[in-house]
Design a protein around this motif. Structure first.
Motif: not given
Length: 313
Positions: A114-120, A139-145, A148-153
């Motif tokens: 998420l910190l990387a996504l915030m930097a982008i 919708n881009v922000c929503l699916w990006s988050v 992030v959760y899915a990859i981490s899970f």
């Protein structure tokens, strides 16, 4: 198990934060205060962002998720640590240990991503401002988050899946105040080479990958700032990026210090201090940093009268 003299471990004994009983009550009060501030601060950030229409932009959408992650991140470690400070026997069952480890791994990896996504997001806002609203649509922000959760899970599930096939037959003392991958690998009586390689691969993929994204984003932002002629524009950039960059430096600085030091320089005391900082203290610092250093957050706090109550903010 092979060999009748082995006993299957059903629980682990944690060494806790200190071997000095006289310090346990003091540490309990200190970390209880830290945890209360963490819970109140992160919940407050989430409620504030949801209640103020001026904060309904991508940056604060990501900040609200960072606050949620910090709340969960801290809650996987601190309540058990507080309980152990008041307990004579600091034990945790094997399933409980794996649950704590998987939760901690999930939220730590999520925070890295998420910190990387915030930097982008900051890169897009400052370096490509004319296309920012189009690129960073809701919708881009929503699916990006969600990604992030899915990859981490998935990362957490794979690591814990490999961990669950290990055998533990004693000793069962964890020289730490919470369950950690490397400590458990040292206690296993089966080969852990593949587990360590998998953990290393995921660490490089996510942690180092996130660091490279952040370095690229802030290098581009710095280059854009140096080309600005307006001091007002530069001030606005530092206002919007300063809080995030400070959180990045504290979080990654602590992790890199913890895991990239030479083995010869490690000591249990240093490891405990580093672990306490990134697992317990950082989730408290993030909402304070965003509240104190971000002008929009401070304006939102003034709107509800919080700054009048605490004028030093």
């Amino acid at each position: 198990m092979d060999g009748g003299n082995h006993t299957v471990v059903t629980e682990f004994l944690l060494s806790g934060l200190t071997d000095v009983p006289e310090l346990e009550l003091l540490l309990f009060l200190i970390f209880l205060t830290v945890y209360i501030i963490t819970v109140a601060g992160n919940i407050g950030i989430m409620l504030l962002i949801r209640s103020d229409p001026r904060l309904c932009v991508p940056m604060y959408f990501f900040i609200s998720h960072l606050a949620f992650i910090d709340l969960c991140y801290s809650s996987t470690i601190t309540p058990k640590m507080l309980t152990d400070l008041l307990s004579e026997k600091k034990s945790i069952s094997v399933p409980g240990c794996f649950t704590q480890l998987s939760s901690f791994s999930l939220f730590a990896t999520t925070e890295c991503n998420l910190l990387a996504l915030m930097a982008i997001d900051r890169y897009m806002a400052i370096c490509i401002p004319l296309r920012y609203t189009l690129i960073m649509a809701k919708n881009v922000c929503l699916w990006s988050v969600v990604a992030v959760y899915a990859i981490s899970f998935v990362s957490s599930v794979i690591n814990i899946g490999y961990m669950s096939v290990l055998s533990f037959c004693g000793p069962n003392v964890i020289r730490h105040f919470f369950c950690d991958f490397l400590v458990l690998y040292g206690l296993s009586c089966t080969d852990t080479w593949s587990n360590k390689m998998l953990l290393f691969a995921f660490s490089v993929m996510f942690t180092m990958g996130a660091i490279l994204i952040i370095l690229f984003s802030y290098s581009s932002i710095l280059s854009a700032v140096l080309k600005m002629q307006s001091s007002t524009g530069m001030s606005k950039v530092f206002s919007t990026c300063g809080s995030h960059f400070l959180c990045v430096v504290i979080f990654y600085g602590t992790l890199l210090y913890m895991y990239l030091r030479p083995n010869s320089s490690h000591s249990q005391e240093q490891d405990f201090v580093s672990s306490v900082f990134y697992a317990v203290v950082i989730p408290m610092l993030n909402p304070l940093i965003y509240s104190l250093r971000n002008k929009s957050m401070k304006n939102a706090l003034r709107k509800i009268g919080f700054v009048k109550t605490f004028p030093l903010l």
